[in-house]
Design an enzyme around this catalytic site. Structure first.
Site, PDB file in Angstrom:
ATOM      1  N   ASP A  95      10.644 -29.593  21.369  1.00 36.72           N
ATOM      2  CA  ASP A  95      10.163 -30.381  22.488  1.00 36.72           C
ATOM      3  C   ASP A  95       8.652 -30.145  22.521  1.00 36.72           C
ATOM      4  O   ASP A  95       8.164 -29.146  21.998  1.00 36.72           O
ATOM      5  CB  ASP A  95      10.830 -29.909  23.780  1.00 36.72           C
ATOM      6  CG  ASP A  95      10.646 -30.866  24.933  1.00 36.72           C
ATOM      7  OD1 ASP A  95      10.130 -31.975  24.722  1.00 36.72           O
ATOM      8  OD2 ASP A  95      11.027 -30.493  26.050  1.00 36.72           O
ATOM      9  N   ASP A 101       6.232 -30.682  25.552  1.00 33.67           N
ATOM     10  CA  ASP A 101       5.722 -30.110  26.791  1.00 33.67           C
ATOM     11  C   ASP A 101       6.520 -28.864  27.177  1.00 33.67           C
ATOM     12  O   ASP A 101       7.738 -28.896  27.278  1.00 33.67           O
ATOM     13  CB  ASP A 101       5.782 -31.144  27.906  1.00 33.67           C
ATOM     14  CG  ASP A 101       4.969 -32.392  27.568  1.00 33.67           C
ATOM     15  OD1 ASP A 101       4.060 -32.303  26.726  1.00 33.67           O
ATOM     16  OD2 ASP A 101       5.261 -33.459  28.137  1.00 33.67           O
TER      17      ASP A 101
END
Length: 191
Positions: free
Chosen positions: A7, A9
């Site tokens: 991922d 963020d």
């Protein structure tokens, strides 16, 4: 094959509740870029899977997202690291697509593109949605979150097979053996 689906963020860069819009808003987390470099040197394929609802909601322009990712790639390169591809869902949450995490569409696209089996795939992120999408693949699931204490029970929205780590750097250190120091230079040679 070893495939790490990260991922963005909260895993590579600092995250808050707003959409990252401008390149200057992208700030790498301590040790994250070096962790990606270690994965690269260890023979791992490293890609990103990220929801980008700001595009679908009209709050983020495609040019801004591209500029932000260009900054991210430059910072990775400066650390000797490489993200091979960025896969993202551009849809707003209410569009009902199959690629917005926790739906598995984006993860399936990545696994198909790389020809990766579930036992070869590590889904690594800081939110439940990313890990829920990875659970659909049967991948190894790893939460990276500074607020998660070792041995602490995770909230019920997390799949039960999630392993928690304080950071991406900590996870990578547990996956890969310590890197050997370079051999000393012969006497009289320049470094």
């Amino acid at each position: 094959m070893k495939l790490a689906i990260l991922d963005r963020d909260g895993t590579l860069n600092a995250a808050d509740d707003s959409f990252l819009q401008a390149p200057e808003s992208w700030v790498a987390l301590p040790g994250a870029l070096e962790a990606v470099a270690r994965l690269n040197r260890g023979g791992w394929h490293v890609v990103l899977a990220t929801n980008q609802a700001g595009l679908g909601l009209g709050e983020v322009a495609m040019g801004d997202l591209n500029a932000l990712h260009a900054k991210m790639h430059r910072a990775l390169a400066a650390a000797g690291a490489r993200i091979e591809a960025v896969f993202y869902c551009p849809h707003a949450p209410d569009e009902g697509c199959d690629c917005r995490q926790p739906a598995p569409g984006l993860m399936r696209q990545i696994a198909e593109r790389y020809g990766a089996e579930s036992h070869e795939t590590w889904v690594i992120g800081s939110c439940a949605a990313h890990l829920q999408a990875g659970a659909h693949l049967g991948a190894h699931l790893h939460l990276v979150c500074a607020q998660t204490a070792a041995g602490q029970a995770l909230p019920p929205e997390f799949p039960p097979q999630v392993h928690a780590h304080a950071s991406l750097a900590e996870l990578v250190a547990s996956l890969l053996p310590a890197e050997p120091l370079p051999p000393p230079s012969p006497p009289g040679s320049l470094p």
